[in-house]
Design a protein around this motif. Sequence first.
Motif, PDB file in Angstrom:
ATOM      1  N   GLU A 112      99.770  33.609 -39.767  1.00 43.77           N
ATOM      2  CA  GLU A 112      98.892  32.980 -40.740  1.00 43.77           C
ATOM      3  C   GLU A 112      97.476  33.496 -40.517  1.00 43.77           C
ATOM      4  OE1 GLU A 112      98.566  28.770 -40.280  1.00 43.77           O
ATOM      5  OE2 GLU A 112      98.332  28.870 -38.105  1.00 43.77           O
ATOM      6  N   ASP A 113      96.695  33.538 -41.583  1.00 42.51           N
ATOM      7  CA  ASP A 113      95.291  33.915 -41.486  1.00 42.51           C
ATOM      8  C   ASP A 113      94.478  32.676 -41.137  1.00 42.51           C
ATOM      9  OD1 ASP A 113      95.737  36.580 -42.137  1.00 42.51           O
ATOM     10  OD2 ASP A 113      95.650  36.169 -44.277  1.00 42.51           O
ATOM     11  N   VAL A 114      93.683  32.785 -40.099  1.00 45.60           N
ATOM     12  CA  VAL A 114      92.907  31.646 -39.613  1.00 45.60           C
ATOM     13  C   VAL A 114      91.429  32.001 -39.627  1.00 45.60           C
ATOM     14  CG1 VAL A 114      92.519  30.081 -37.674  1.00 45.60           C
ATOM     15  CG2 VAL A 114      94.828  30.920 -38.152  1.00 45.60           C
ATOM     16  N   ALA A 115      90.648  31.101 -40.183  1.00 46.74           N
ATOM     17  CA  ALA A 115      89.196  31.288 -40.191  1.00 46.74           C
ATOM     18  C   ALA A 115      88.610  30.615 -38.955  1.00 46.74           C
ATOM     19  CB  ALA A 115      88.596  30.672 -41.453  1.00 46.74           C
ATOM     20  N   LYS A 122      79.081  33.280 -36.659  1.00 47.27           N
ATOM     21  CA  LYS A 122      79.671  34.127 -37.691  1.00 47.27           C
ATOM     22  C   LYS A 122      81.133  33.747 -37.924  1.00 47.27           C
ATOM     23  CE  LYS A 122      76.671  38.127 -36.951  1.00 47.27           C
ATOM     24  NZ  LYS A 122      76.613  39.576 -36.613  1.00 47.27           N
ATOM     25  N   ARG A 123      81.526  33.765 -39.180  1.00 50.05           N
ATOM     26  CA  ARG A 123      82.901  33.395 -39.547  1.00 50.05           C
ATOM     27  C   ARG A 123      83.760  34.650 -39.630  1.00 50.05           C
ATOM     28  NH1 ARG A 123      85.584  32.317 -44.633  1.00 50.05           N
ATOM     29  NH2 ARG A 123      87.115  30.641 -44.428  1.00 50.05           N
ATOM     30  N   ARG A 124      84.975  34.571 -39.123  1.00 47.17           N
ATOM     31  CA  ARG A 124      85.880  35.716 -39.180  1.00 47.17           C
ATOM     32  C   ARG A 124      87.307  35.232 -39.411  1.00 47.17           C
ATOM     33  NH1 ARG A 124      86.538  37.846 -32.901  1.00 47.17           N
ATOM     34  NH2 ARG A 124      87.410  35.896 -32.054  1.00 47.17           N
ATOM     35  N   ILE A 125      88.112  36.149 -39.956  1.00 51.58           N
ATOM     36  CA  ILE A 125      89.518  35.851 -40.235  1.00 51.58           C
ATOM     37  C   ILE A 125      90.374  36.574 -39.202  1.00 51.58           C
ATOM     38  CG2 ILE A 125      91.390  35.963 -41.921  1.00 51.58           C
ATOM     39  CD1 ILE A 125      89.103  34.155 -42.741  1.00 51.58           C
ATOM     40  N   THR A 126      91.224  35.838 -38.534  1.00 55.82           N
ATOM     41  CA  THR A 126      92.117  36.438 -37.539  1.00 55.82           C
ATOM     42  C   THR A 126      93.568  36.078 -37.865  1.00 55.82           C
ATOM     43  OG1 THR A 126      91.914  34.508 -36.078  1.00 55.82           O
ATOM     44  CG2 THR A 126      90.364  36.329 -35.721  1.00 55.82           C
ATOM     45  N   LYS A 127      94.495  36.874 -37.329  1.00 59.96           N
ATOM     46  CA  LYS A 127      95.926  36.627 -37.496  1.00 59.96           C
ATOM     47  C   LYS A 127      96.424  35.793 -36.314  1.00 59.96           C
ATOM     48  CE  LYS A 127      96.914  39.225 -41.177  1.00 59.96           C
ATOM     49  NZ  LYS A 127      97.527  38.688 -42.410  1.00 59.96           N
ATOM     50  N   ARG A 128      97.183  34.762 -36.625  1.00 61.27           N
ATOM     51  CA  ARG A 128      97.773  33.929 -35.579  1.00 61.27           C
ATOM     52  C   ARG A 128      99.271  33.838 -35.812  1.00 61.27           C
ATOM     53  NH1 ARG A 128      95.839  27.829 -35.324  1.00 61.27           N
ATOM     54  NH2 ARG A 128      93.856  28.859 -34.842  1.00 61.27           N
ATOM     55  N   LYS A 129     100.052  34.065 -34.772  1.00 55.73           N
ATOM     56  CA  LYS A 129     101.517  33.993 -34.896  1.00 55.73           C
ATOM     57  C   LYS A 129     101.939  32.545 -35.159  1.00 55.73           C
ATOM     58  CE  LYS A 129     102.674  38.010 -32.046  1.00 55.73           C
ATOM     59  NZ  LYS A 129     101.300  38.444 -31.748  1.00 55.73           N
ATOM     60  N   ASN A 178     106.689  33.587 -47.034  1.00 53.13           N
ATOM     61  CA  ASN A 178     105.915  33.750 -48.275  1.00 53.13           C
ATOM     62  C   ASN A 178     104.625  32.935 -48.204  1.00 53.13           C
ATOM     63  OD1 ASN A 178     108.115  35.234 -49.212  1.00 53.13           O
ATOM     64  ND2 ASN A 178     109.068  33.444 -50.152  1.00 53.13           N
ATOM     65  N   ARG A 179     103.683  33.436 -47.448  1.00 54.37           N
ATOM     66  CA  ARG A 179     102.449  32.699 -47.234  1.00 54.37           C
ATOM     67  C   ARG A 179     101.264  33.432 -47.874  1.00 54.37           C
ATOM     68  NH1 ARG A 179     101.893  28.850 -43.963  1.00 54.37           N
ATOM     69  NH2 ARG A 179      99.721  29.418 -43.550  1.00 54.37           N
ATOM     70  N   PRO A 180     100.366  32.686 -48.550  1.00 47.73           N
ATOM     71  CA  PRO A 180      99.165  33.327 -49.101  1.00 47.73           C
ATOM     72  C   PRO A 180      98.173  33.648 -48.001  1.00 47.73           C
ATOM     73  CG  PRO A 180      99.063  30.962 -49.451  1.00 47.73           C
ATOM     74  CD  PRO A 180     100.425  31.247 -48.855  1.00 47.73           C
ATOM     75  N   GLU A 181      97.396  34.698 -48.200  1.00 44.86           N
ATOM     76  CA  GLU A 181      96.384  35.071 -47.232  1.00 44.86           C
ATOM     77  C   GLU A 181      95.085  34.315 -47.495  1.00 44.86           C
ATOM     78  OE1 GLU A 181      95.856  39.239 -47.237  1.00 44.86           O
ATOM     79  OE2 GLU A 181      97.854  39.682 -46.420  1.00 44.86           O
ATOM     80  N   VAL A 182      94.355  34.067 -46.434  1.00 39.08           N
ATOM     81  CA  VAL A 182      93.075  33.372 -46.548  1.00 39.08           C
ATOM     82  C   VAL A 182      92.000  34.376 -46.925  1.00 39.08           C
ATOM     83  CG1 VAL A 182      91.318  32.077 -45.306  1.00 39.08           C
ATOM     84  CG2 VAL A 182      93.740  31.601 -44.900  1.00 39.08           C
ATOM     85  N   ASP A 183      91.198  34.034 -47.921  1.00 38.42           N
ATOM     86  CA  ASP A 183      90.109  34.912 -48.360  1.00 38.42           C
ATOM     87  C   ASP A 183      88.796  34.447 -47.744  1.00 38.42           C
ATOM     88  OD1 ASP A 183      89.399  37.085 -50.467  1.00 38.42           O
ATOM     89  OD2 ASP A 183      87.894  35.513 -50.752  1.00 38.42           O
TER      90      ASP A 183
END
Length: 250
Positions: A112-115, A122-129, A178-183
Amino acid sequence: MTDEDSKLISDEAETTEASDAAIDDPGQDATEDAVLEDGAIEDGDAGDDDSSGGESKDFMDSETDADDAPAMDWYILKVAFNREDSIADALRKRIKMEGMEEFFGDVVVPTEDVATFTRDGKRRITKRKLLPGYIMARMIINDDTWFLVRETGGISDFTGSAGKPMPMDPADIERFVNRPEVDDDDEPAPIKTAIPFKVGDRVRVKEGNFENQEGDVDTVDEANGRITVIINIFGRSVPMELDHWQVEPL
């Protein structure tokens, strides 16, 4: 004319009538034979029609068999912790090397994309299992595909019961695959505060993919505002990294 002459003429007439009758009968027999032969031809044509009908049914049967070919399903594979990405790559390579692409679809590591916020704000998007220790494969199960998966290094088994791989539930496919990505324009994550949990606390997940699941706090990451909770999933204890505000004490 004498009586003897009259009798002779009469006998000759009877003989002539008998001959004519004999000539007529063979013609009638020949006609009846022709009718019988025509009937035999018609019967033969009917037999040919039956044969054609049989071939058509066989063709339809073969088409039905083709339509009944097994479809691909999603399956969950148990793999070594922290090696999910490399094991998924190894499986993809083996599928291609063995020429078995027709039996496999996607092989994914559910994430999942995690903010998050860095220390400087600073805000960033990372991948988390989503499921550490698991990967998912869309495939057709047969002897060859089962053997290929089981012989791939790092994969221990399929999830299922009695040694039989069980396809994923459609709800779990939507949940993990089927998960949407975080923008970056999405709502920012809540500001983190002091973590009110310590190692060993029993907690319940109150939101997210594992809502209502219970587990024990294993680690606390105060710098990032996260905790690791041991949750039982698919009959296996799995460490899940969560934001502290996603859980509540029991």
